[in-house]
Design an enzyme around this catalytic site. Structure first.
Site, PDB file in Angstrom:
ATOM      1  N   HIS E 186       0.841  -1.201   0.000  1.00  0.00           N
ATOM      2  CA  HIS E 186       0.000   0.000   0.000  1.00  0.00           C
ATOM      3  C   HIS E 186       0.880   1.257   0.000  1.00  0.00           C
ATOM      4  O   HIS E 186       0.659   2.198  -0.773  1.00  0.00           O
ATOM      5  CB  HIS E 186      -0.910  -0.042   1.245  1.00  0.00           C
ATOM      6  CG  HIS E 186      -1.662   1.217   1.537  1.00  0.00           C
ATOM      7  ND1 HIS E 186      -3.023   1.325   1.347  1.00  0.00           N
ATOM      8  CD2 HIS E 186      -1.254   2.413   2.039  1.00  0.00           C
ATOM      9  CE1 HIS E 186      -3.412   2.534   1.701  1.00  0.00           C
ATOM     10  NE2 HIS E 186      -2.368   3.217   2.135  1.00  0.00           N
ATOM     11  N   ARG E 199      -0.755  13.775   3.843  1.00  0.00           N
ATOM     12  CA  ARG E 199      -1.694  12.828   4.454  1.00  0.00           C
ATOM     13  C   ARG E 199      -1.636  12.885   5.968  1.00  0.00           C
ATOM     14  O   ARG E 199      -0.589  13.202   6.536  1.00  0.00           O
ATOM     15  CB  ARG E 199      -1.331  11.401   4.020  1.00  0.00           C
ATOM     16  CG  ARG E 199      -1.292  11.204   2.524  1.00  0.00           C
ATOM     17  CD  ARG E 199      -0.763   9.818   2.184  1.00  0.00           C
ATOM     18  NE  ARG E 199       0.558   9.596   2.744  1.00  0.00           N
ATOM     19  CZ  ARG E 199       1.049   8.398   3.068  1.00  0.00           C
ATOM     20  NH1 ARG E 199       0.294   7.319   2.895  1.00  0.00           N
ATOM     21  NH2 ARG E 199       2.267   8.268   3.558  1.00  0.00           N
ATOM     22  N   ASP E 208     -16.081   5.730  16.916  1.00  0.00           N
ATOM     23  CA  ASP E 208     -16.995   6.045  15.833  1.00  0.00           C
ATOM     24  C   ASP E 208     -17.252   4.757  15.042  1.00  0.00           C
ATOM     25  O   ASP E 208     -16.650   3.736  15.331  1.00  0.00           O
ATOM     26  CB  ASP E 208     -16.361   7.108  14.919  1.00  0.00           C
ATOM     27  CG  ASP E 208     -17.418   7.989  14.291  1.00  0.00           C
ATOM     28  OD1 ASP E 208     -18.534   7.510  14.057  1.00  0.00           O
ATOM     29  OD2 ASP E 208     -17.111   9.163  14.038  1.00  0.00           O
TER      30      ASP E 208
END
Lengths: 264, 264, 264, 264, 264
Positions: E186, E199, E208
């Site tokens: 990745h 980023r 959440d």
């Protein structure tokens, strides 16, 4: 009193108007439009908004009368059937089914409809678009089944059910022969109900988020429940990515009666 | 003071009205309609809209009284049970369960109900339609299990639970014998709760986006939790594409009490 | 000034009221209700509606004061904890957790709550129902793990997290021994956090569209994030059909502070 | 009368403005922006809110006229096409397609649009963002297919269809050669419709919750239904995690006509 | 004229305030809070309600000015970045990103923000919570890749993209080594974009309904589209149960400019 006379008038009209449609017989070949391939259909579903119910009775009667004129104005270009969903489907109050030779006629009719005082208070909760086509699998069916399919459908049924359907990718990729075999099994399951359930099929791929809109009329909902249960039991059911959701159940009623109910 | 007298009156009525239903005993065989196959049921679920809560107390009492007359008007054609969901289900305030011999009776009752001042302020959040049928799998069950199933259900329970269910394609395609085997295992899991949980089943395929509406009454929610946990543990559970969602939990209360609570 | 004195009063009350609950100590054994099996809990979640924010300050203060009396009225039948979600969860402003011996007590309290001026302006966005039960898997755990589980939980934590959970069919069908093995692995992952995270479990199958409501209190959200990450890494996680969605994060605050914040 | 003259003016404009776009020819190379790679497109979809329909006719005409000036103000930075979805898609009334060299130009235009009196009454129901790129798979296609793809697309079509698409993980992971093979099969299925269906592709990964926005214009919706059915039958369809949902069907109409319809 | 002077003032401020944040430099180490682990972030997303757009210009300017003071009041406890989504995301108008040492600071700030006249007219459409942590997989990466990752990110980028992510159960269960291997692949795919895309990663499990909130800044949306397409092509993508949905695209703008746009 006014309401009674409206209903009587409608009853009278019904003797001359098959399928409870609002249509000028002179202007258009009604049967042809309901049977031909290449006809565009729009199923427009509406729920009356909160503002409507806060208007007084007289204002609602006047608004309903204004809306009726829109149906008359477009009667030479399209056939419109009206159905009352209110009470049986939480999503909506009214289903309007429109047939014409061009989708833009359906849109122009709906623009006028939604542009009336009443239309401005209607929320458009669902719209399904489709096109009629010649039969795809039937020509390859055995003669006996083809014969069965000539059974005349029932007339004047009070109930309407609309089931939009989306097939999965495997359905489409599996090839014409495989699909014909699965559809034969599907069709066999319908034979017992041809006398009590009238069916009509619309193709929707690319015109809406569905592949087919299936439309049914019946006076026997117990038969219809049995028919659908039968269809769930055939292998073609594995390829229904969505079957209904929303399924719409209602009653076929003339426009005047529906407007009367919503204006009370 | 007014509220107390209303509740007393209701308490009095309850001695004569089994199941808290609003029904004219003279006009209809109440038990028959609740037990026969071929009966159409509509579960209409409503949430009061914002406008309702902004009306003053007196106007709400008057509107509630107007609504009550609609129940009386249709009492010769249908049986209506009323349930209060408010507080226990975020989706809705009231659940009305209607039984009659024709679905259009249910619709006509709801049209009148939703056409009252109070009805115009009610949002129809869910509607489930079903039909009662003769038992499908029980005739093939062992005699011992058949005997157990004759246990009389509890009466006068305060809690109601409604769980709509949709089965997957494999369930329907697997064949009657396979389904009977799975349903026997399912039914075995219910035996321990027959005394404390009353059940009723409605078939919905084609009448709604569900296959079954299951309806339960109990005074022991701990037993009901155990019953459902037991049902989750049998293999038939693999075929529940949807089980609830929405599940509705509420209390069975007479119409007068519900109207009183909503008019306070 | 008024606000400051309210907060001071609350601070004073907190010395005597563990868990920030609104409860009459004389009327009910608070600890017992929070620890016993067979207790019914309702998690009612509310978002203030637009109308509320358009009321002036004074009217909102008065309405908040009216609501407070509802808590006092029912204090002999139930324990209510209040939590502020506003700002940390988009779904809601307030979470009310109710414990009592009968679900109908929870409903009756909420009917009164929602029937106040303030309650009429609250939208009930979620409701979870559950029941407490004796431990299911712990009795079969090794003695060492059982000992670890006796670690006293933290007290007076400011944060609350509620995670409703629905398991898949395979979880329930896999059998008690398999589930015990998976739950031991799950429980091992929690040991490191017993000192900083307090947990409580409610069973919901059949009472709501969930199987479990898990409730947590902590002052260290970083520990809680690590705990949940640890739980995601055990094989039991494969059987969570839904884990949260909605997960609710908020702060534990006394009723007076919450009413004050919403009335500003 | 006013309406007729507006439409005439539009008809006149149409002779000079290909694609019905509102654009200053002097300020920008229209064709280049519609054909170049590296152009940013925003599809903004709007539904008129309830408040709009409660305004009187004159106020709506004035508001529409104010909105038109926003289109003129930004004409040197972007090309905007307008489409009427009302009647054919329940989600929305209007689709605005914007092309420019920088996404922030699209945003600034929409900020002005939504900041007008009319814009404040429009609900933004969907927004798709994309970027145009050079062809990815075509360079590896056989020469014959490349030749077919040079077929000139139809001009002046009345219907528009927008289908946003999200591929599954396997699509992306499968490698360029595999994807090229699947896309050749996909493209073969489109050849028969190149003369009647005009297509345009936008890349959306990272700019929206989609991977591609596909845009179509046609005068033959029956051909388009056949085209989509053909695309469903190729193996690449297995990798469409979402195909539409929402699919948008509407008619291409000049801004003046759309504003006129919404102001009636 | 007023607007121009506000923007000039903002431009002046920007010379001294990196990242366009509203913060008192004296009160808090801005860089530290944006780089340290153990920092709590709340992404609060708002859409202006209908009532706001019906207020007159002057009232909106006054309300915006009141809101600005809330940012100043809390500046010693948190860093707040403001982003304008309006026009590019149908879900919302504004995204507020908050960093602080305790989640309750974020809540208290939002309580004040939502308690202003303007805040009462804002609908909180999404809220994401997260915590920053030390790097998990990078320490095990090859030295060359570690070196690449030291590339300084771009500064002053105009575009912001937020992508919340939820991984599947297999991701978490697969073990640290497997995940490190997948994350190296990745990360390799991101190297080409380190210079143009900045980023930042937040951990959300348990705070959440997400596992990660990924936050990006760039001036080149074409590069960002290529970066995301690259990330879709690595095997780790198989484990994204949700990737966005909602993805949020907007522009980074100072508070004054955003308030000005919403007050026009």
């Amino acid at each position: 009193m006014k309401r009674i006379s409206q209903i009587s008038m409608v009853a009278l009209l019904l003797c001359f108007l098959p399928m409870l449609s609002v249509v000028s017989e002179a202007a258009m070949d009604h049967d042809k439009l309901l049977k031909d391939p290449g006809v565009y259909a729009t199923f427009a579903v509406f729920k009356m908004g909160e503002h409507w119910w806060q208007m007084d009775h007289e204002a609602r009667v006047k608004a309903a009368s204004e809306m009726k004129k829109v149906f008359e104005k477009h009667a030479d270009k399209l056939i419109v059937d009206t159905h009352l969903l209110r009470g049986l489907s939480e999503r909506a109050d009214v289903l309007v089914r429109i047939h014409s030779k061009e989708m833009v006629h359906n849109q122009n009719f709906l623009l006028d409809l939604m542009g009336t005082t009443m239309g401005m208070d209607m929320k458009n909760t669902d719209t399904f678009n489709g096109i009629t086509k010649t039969l795809n699998y039937v020509p390859s069916f055995p003669e006996e089944l083809k014969g069965e399919l000539k059974t005349p459908p029932p007339q004047g049924s009070p109930y309407v059910i609309v089931v939009p359907i989306r097939k999965d990718a495997e359905w489409w990729i599996s090839g014409q022969d495989t699909r014909t075999g699965l559809m034969k099994e599907h069709t066999d399951a319908t034979v017992a109900y041809l006398k009590t359930v009238k069916r009509k099929l619309y193709h929707s791929s690319g015109l809406d988020d569905w592949d087919f809109i299936t439309y049914f009329e019946t006076s026997k909902l117990d038969d219809f429940n049995n028919l659908v249960t039968g269809l769930l039991k055939v292998k073609e059911n594995r390829h229904n990515r969505r079957f209904g959701d929303p399924l719409l159940l209602g009653t076929i009623r003339p426009l005047d009666e529906i407007l009367d109910i919503l204006s009370r």
